[in-house]
Design an enzyme around this catalytic site. Structure first.
Site, PDB file in Angstrom:
ATOM      1  N   ASN A 110      33.854 -13.289   3.542  1.00  0.00           N
ATOM      2  CA  ASN A 110      33.144 -12.323   2.700  1.00  0.00           C
ATOM      3  C   ASN A 110      32.419 -13.000   1.537  1.00  0.00           C
ATOM      4  O   ASN A 110      31.250 -12.726   1.267  1.00  0.00           O
ATOM      5  CB  ASN A 110      34.116 -11.271   2.163  1.00  0.00           C
ATOM      6  N   THR A 155     -15.224   3.876  -6.855  1.00  0.00           N
ATOM      7  CA  THR A 155     -14.128   4.835  -6.980  1.00  0.00           C
ATOM      8  C   THR A 155     -14.314   5.827  -5.838  1.00  0.00           C
ATOM      9  O   THR A 155     -15.452   6.171  -5.488  1.00  0.00           O
ATOM     10  CB  THR A 155     -14.150   5.597  -8.329  1.00  0.00           C
ATOM     11  N   HIS A 156     -13.216   6.236  -5.227  1.00  0.00           N
ATOM     12  CA  HIS A 156     -13.260   7.125  -4.055  1.00  0.00           C
ATOM     13  C   HIS A 156     -14.086   6.494  -2.921  1.00  0.00           C
ATOM     14  O   HIS A 156     -14.625   7.209  -2.073  1.00  0.00           O
ATOM     15  CB  HIS A 156     -13.843   8.502  -4.411  1.00  0.00           C
ATOM     16  N   SER A 277     -13.751 -11.162  20.795  1.00  0.00           N
ATOM     17  CA  SER A 277     -13.416 -10.065  21.696  1.00  0.00           C
ATOM     18  C   SER A 277     -13.443 -10.565  23.138  1.00  0.00           C
ATOM     19  O   SER A 277     -14.251 -11.426  23.491  1.00  0.00           O
ATOM     20  CB  SER A 277     -14.433  -8.927  21.532  1.00  0.00           C
ATOM     21  N   LYS A 283     -18.653 -10.298  18.841  1.00  0.00           N
ATOM     22  CA  LYS A 283     -17.672  -9.906  17.835  1.00  0.00           C
ATOM     23  C   LYS A 283     -17.052 -11.087  17.103  1.00  0.00           C
ATOM     24  O   LYS A 283     -16.765 -12.126  17.682  1.00  0.00           O
ATOM     25  CB  LYS A 283     -16.540  -9.100  18.488  1.00  0.00           C
ATOM     26  N   GLU A 290      -6.224  -8.140   9.191  1.00  0.00           N
ATOM     27  CA  GLU A 290      -5.653  -6.937   9.798  1.00  0.00           C
ATOM     28  C   GLU A 290      -4.154  -7.111  10.041  1.00  0.00           C
ATOM     29  O   GLU A 290      -3.374  -6.159   9.865  1.00  0.00           O
ATOM     30  CB  GLU A 290      -6.378  -6.633  11.103  1.00  0.00           C
ATOM     31  N   TYR A 317      33.945  -5.117   1.178  1.00  0.00           N
ATOM     32  CA  TYR A 317      33.148  -5.562   2.317  1.00  0.00           C
ATOM     33  C   TYR A 317      33.310  -4.594   3.487  1.00  0.00           C
ATOM     34  O   TYR A 317      34.388  -4.068   3.744  1.00  0.00           O
ATOM     35  CB  TYR A 317      33.561  -6.973   2.763  1.00  0.00           C
TER      36      TYR A 317
END
Length: 459
Positions: A110, A155-156, A277, A283, A290, A317
């Site tokens: 532990n 903004t937005h 791609s 591409k 990502e 524990y």
């Protein structure tokens, strides 16, 4: 070999049950730390006279051999031995015989595993701090090269006001600075040693925890043995800090992905951080950005997973704690690799300065400049706001922009408007004039960069 804890048991588990209960498939990542903890523990046992010098030397010799075998990749861990602790102890038994059993005097798995994780996270967090600093430095270098690069601020996700691209980059520098501070501050709570707490109540042996802490490089020692073996706050804090870091990286990656698109064309990532791609030959996909954006979810999941494990656990524990490691390992690997990728992307990305500048000239992001100009001429700002809003509407119907309106038409709106209005509407001027502290004005951005460089240099 019989299980090292099997004295009380008559029966034998089936293999699939052993596999379900075993943690060696992932906690073998703690092998280095487990050996270090054992070396410090046995030295303490000798130091306090709990075991003899010859026994201690035999154990230290065996652990040193195992340490070398680990470094050489020569160890094979088995599910039969459940976890990293019993695997290492089994190797030690095979090397030096029954005297290996004295190693576990005055300790439990532990406090042993808790110590391993403290050692592991100390190392990981120090690496993360270094990697964040490297990314911050890459951002500052890009910012320094782009002080006078004008881009639309949003903004937005709508064009709002023109800003310096360097100013935009330095916003992420500020986020990452806070991230680095959080990780640095967390070290004080990671740098605490649980070893010596045994299973939960301490031990009757005359151990010297201060000696062990010094051997392992810990600055502090847990003062309550129950807390020591059941505390996982330090892991939760790491996972929380990792989640905040990944949130910042994900936000930045989202913008990089947009900026790489045909619609924006603000930046181009090098081929190293892009892919193609299988069907569309033209591409160039920002896949690394990502992936960082996507991996943010798994880091969040690791935090929520451990919070859920911990929420109903009584002291001290419980086997549930076995679920504290995989998320920790996964998040550590995810954030370190993400930081390395991010630093490479930022350091090598190409900035399309002309495209950014052009995007601030075919929009209405200079509308606030006109409203401020009118306010400076004594028009109440709310009235100026309404005047400019109506003018923008008229421009849209005519297919023109504010800088295309004639001076005659401007003076028809308000006689105080003079020919200097066209300079005020220029995006470069609009950025230059926003020189309030922390603003996007070139002088302010230059000051931010100098302050960042000084901070990175440790001044």
């Amino acid at each position: 070999m019989a299980k090292l804890w099997g004295g009380r048991f008559d029966g034998k588990n089936e293999a699939w049950i052993d596999a379900f209960g075993a943690s060696i498939t992932f906690d073998q990542k703690l092998a280095k730390q487990d050996i270090l903890g054992s070396l410090a523990h046995v030295k303490m046992l000798v130091h306090t006279g709990i075991i003899s010098q010859p026994d201690g030397e035999a154990i230290i010799g065996g652990l040193t051999t195992i340490q070398q075998q680990l470094a050489a990749g020569e160890l094979t861990f088995t599910i039969e031995n459940e976890d990293i602790h019993l695997n290492i102890e089994t190797f030690l038994h095979e090397l030096i015989g029954p005297v290996a059993g004295k190693l576990h005097t005055a300790r439990s798995r532990n406090d042993q595993v808790a110590t391993d994780m403290h050692l592991y996270l100390k190392e990981v967090v120090q690496e993360v701090i270094t990697l964040i600093a490297e990314l911050r430095e890459a951002l500052v270098l890009q910012a320094e090269a782009n002080i006078y690069t004008i881009m639309p601020g949003y903004t937005h996700l709508q064009h709002a006001q023109p800003i310096s691209f360097a100013h935009h980059l330095l916003a992420y520098y500020s986020m990452l600075t806070r991230d680095q501070e959080r990780f640095s501050e967390s070290l004080s709570r990671i740098d605490v040693m649980p070893l010596g707490s045994a299973a939960l109540a301490g031990t009757t042996f005359p151990i010297d925890r201060a000696f062990t802490a010094q051997e392992l490089g810990f600055s502090n020692i847990y003062s309550n043995s129950l807390d020591a073996v059941s505390d996982r706050d330090f892991i939760l804090e790491f996972l929380s800090n990792a989640s905040l870091l990944m949130m910042h990286l994900s936000r930045f990656c989202e913008e990089l992905i947009l900026w790489c698109s045909h619609e924006y064309q603000f930046v181009e990532l090098t081929d190293t951080f892009s892919t193609g791609s299988s069907i569309m030959p033209q591409k160039k996909n920002p896949d690394m950005a990502e992936l960082i954006r996507g991996k943010t979810g798994r880091v969040y999941g690791n935090l929520f997973g451990l919070l859920t494990v911990m929420k109903g656990l009584p002291l001290a524990y419980n086997k549930d704690f076995q679920e504290d490691k995989e998320g920790m390992f996964d998040s550590a690997e995810t954030i370190t690799k993400s930081l390395q990728i991010m630093t490479g992307m930022i350091a090598t990305m190409k900035v399309n300065q002309a495209r950014m500048q052009e995007s601030t000239e075919k929009d209405f992001s200079n509308a606030t400049e006109l409203a401020d100009y009118l306010a400076g001429k004594g028009v109440p700002f709310r009235q100026a706001h309404e005047i400019v809003g109506k003018l923008v509407s008229e421009c849209l119907s005519k297919g023109i922009y504010l800088q295309d309106v004639s001076l005659e038409d401007y003076q028809a709106i308000h006689p105080a408007i003079d020919s200097d209005i066209f300079e005020k509407l220029d995006s470069y001027t609009a950025v230059k004039n926003r020189h309030s502290y922390g603003g996007t004005g070139f002088d302010q951005v230059a000051q931010q960069i100098e302050a960042a460089k000084a901070l990175l240099a440790g001044k």
